[in-house]
Design a protein around this motif. Structure first.
Motif, PDB file in Angstrom:
ATOM      1  N   LEU A 218      52.755  67.432  62.945  1.00  0.00           N
ATOM      2  CA  LEU A 218      51.815  66.490  63.545  1.00  0.00           C
ATOM      3  C   LEU A 218      51.876  66.624  65.054  1.00  0.00           C
ATOM      4  CD1 LEU A 218      52.665  63.172  61.631  1.00  0.00           C
ATOM      5  CD2 LEU A 218      50.830  64.778  61.117  1.00  0.00           C
ATOM      6  N   ASN A 219      50.739  66.524  65.714  1.00  0.00           N
ATOM      7  CA  ASN A 219      50.698  66.436  67.173  1.00  0.00           C
ATOM      8  C   ASN A 219      49.502  65.590  67.572  1.00  0.00           C
ATOM      9  OD1 ASN A 219      52.556  68.087  69.157  1.00  0.00           O
ATOM     10  ND2 ASN A 219      50.659  67.696  70.248  1.00  0.00           N
TER      11      ASN A 219
ATOM     12  N   PHE B  97      42.187  70.272  63.408  1.00  0.00           N
ATOM     13  CA  PHE B  97      42.280  69.594  64.696  1.00  0.00           C
ATOM     14  C   PHE B  97      41.024  68.776  64.903  1.00  0.00           C
ATOM     15  CE2 PHE B  97      43.152  68.752  69.009  1.00  0.00           C
ATOM     16  CZ  PHE B  97      42.036  69.063  69.770  1.00  0.00           C
TER      17      PHE B  97
ATOM     18  N   ARG C 178      46.051  66.487  65.440  1.00  0.00           N
ATOM     19  CA  ARG C 178      46.284  67.778  64.792  1.00  0.00           C
ATOM     20  C   ARG C 178      47.311  67.622  63.689  1.00  0.00           C
ATOM     21  NH1 ARG C 178      45.411  72.861  67.027  1.00  0.00           N
ATOM     22  NH2 ARG C 178      45.157  71.899  69.097  1.00  0.00           N
TER      23      ARG C 178
ATOM     24  N   ALA D 243      49.107  70.178  60.491  1.00  0.00           N
ATOM     25  CA  ALA D 243      49.222  71.488  59.842  1.00  0.00           C
ATOM     26  C   ALA D 243      50.248  71.372  58.726  1.00  0.00           C
ATOM     27  CB  ALA D 243      49.649  72.567  60.842  1.00  0.00           C
TER      28      ALA D 243
ATOM     29  N   ASN E 258      43.137  63.990  70.373  1.00  0.00           N
ATOM     30  CA  ASN E 258      43.537  65.369  70.045  1.00  0.00           C
ATOM     31  C   ASN E 258      44.468  65.405  68.833  1.00  0.00           C
ATOM     32  OD1 ASN E 258      42.064  66.682  72.090  1.00  0.00           O
ATOM     33  ND2 ASN E 258      43.639  66.189  73.600  1.00  0.00           N
TER      34      ASN E 258
END
Lengths: 182, 178
Positions: free
Chosen positions: A98-99, A60, A176, A178, A174
């Motif tokens: 994804l964010n 992040f 992020r 994973a 922000n």
């Protein structure tokens, strides 16, 4: 050593050390407890009668980034650093999450986030595996993708960005990513 | 009982019951088939040479709720909420249909309680501004959980002061623990 399909035992036959080593010792060493090394790992098939432990990874970045180069292809940010990125050992597939928050400097502008892959696999970021937002007010969104066609091994997944038509710059917040390797 | 690295058997040696109990019985009891109890669960590493079964969990709140709060709060029909046993990792997905009755953006995040305490935050949220309404999602992942029983509870806020008001319906929260 590898897995050997267990033999069928018959009455009055001799149980040899060699059989016990092949069908008991070596087969147990191919099972989950023997391969469990990293808390949070999980088990996937790597081929017929073979499994491996995989470990997820995430990263992040709270550093706001800006992209001032518009148009394709997806690229690194102008400010805010490259990525973020994670490196994991994968098989031929991985689940990618994804964010990110995105906003354009213009109401009609669009901003896009995707991921590129390097390492054992080389795959450029693409709109087919992206999320996007439109407008000058920040929007936070997420997307989950099943990535197939990977070359098994160590693969690095890096967030990439695109400022679309109608804008001269995009902000990304922000950020992020994973990866759950399979 | 625990896993014991399987012994190497030697020709012509006596095979006592004790060794079969340790290297055959007890090791088989550490394997996934022995630990399987809940359909749809996964097997993850709990520690070196130790695995555990963890179920994927989800919760749904179809009813709509609303707020004008600019800090994350509960709304009518609290949640959705999921309580699961996790290791250090978990993937979390949020889904909802949301719209705003005035100009500001509406956000959905979640708080973690139990073994871990993490407040709801924009860094783990979706946030959207659309008076016509959108169905939208967030895809999040944790590598910072304390292993144990953790509860994930959806929270909501507006990104502007009253009378801006957001509405959320068809709310879903999914947790895949690792």
């Amino acid at each position: 050593m590898s897995w050997t399909s267990p033999k069928t035992y018959t009455a009055n036959s001799t149980l040899s050390a060699a059989d016990l080593n092949t069908f008991l010792r070596d087969n147990l060493l191919e099972c989950e407890p023997a391969k469990a090394q990293n808390p949070g790992g999980y088990f996937v098939s790597t081929g017929v009668s073979a499994i491996a432990e995989r470990l997820p990874a995430c990263i992040f970045s709270s550093t706001a980034g800006t992209l001032t180069t518009t148009g394709s292809p997806f690229r690194d940010l102008t400010t805010g650093g490259v990525g973020p990125a994670v490196t994991v050992t994968t098989g031929a597939k991985a689940i990618v999450l994804l964010n990110v928050g995105m906003d354009s400097n213009l109401a009609a502008g669009s901003c896009w986030t995707a991921y590129g892959i390097t390492g054992s696999t080389t795959l450029a970021a693409s709109v087919d595996r992206s999320i996007s937002a439109r407008g000058a007010s920040a929007e936070y969104k997420g997307g989950t993708f099943l990535q197939t066609g990977l070359t098994p091994g160590s693969n690095t997944f890096t967030m990439k960005y695109f400022a679309g038509a109608g804008t001269s710059s995009c902000d990304f917040l922000n950020r992020r990513i994973a990866v759950i390797p399979l | 009982m625990a896993w014991t690295s399987p012994m190497t058997f030697v020709a012509n040696e006596v095979l006592p019951a004790e060794q079969l109990n340790i290297h055959l019985r007890d090791n088989l009891l550490e394997m996934a088939a022995s630990k399987a109890t809940n359909p749809g669960s996964m097997f993850v590493t709990e520690d070196v040479n130790s695995i555990m079964e963890l179920p994927v969990a989800s919760a749904v709140v179809d009813e709509s709720g609303d707020t004008s709060s600019t800090t994350y709060v509960d709304i009518d029909q609290i949640g959705p909420q999921v309580t699961v046993t996790t290791g250090s990792y978990a993937a979390v997905w949020l889904f909802a249909y949301t719209y705003q009755t005035a100009g500001a953006a509406a956000a959905m995040s979640y708080a973690v309680s139990g073994a871990t305490a993490i407040a709801a935050s924009d860094s783990r949220s979706f946030l959207i501004q659309n008076a016509s309404g959108q169905r939208i999602s967030a895809s999040l992942f944790h590598d910072d959980l304390n292993p144990g029983v953790n509860t994930f509870t959806a929270k909501y806020r507006m990104n502007g002061a009253a009378p801006d008001r957001g509405v959320w319906a068809g709310r879903r929260l999914v947790v895949l623990p690792l």
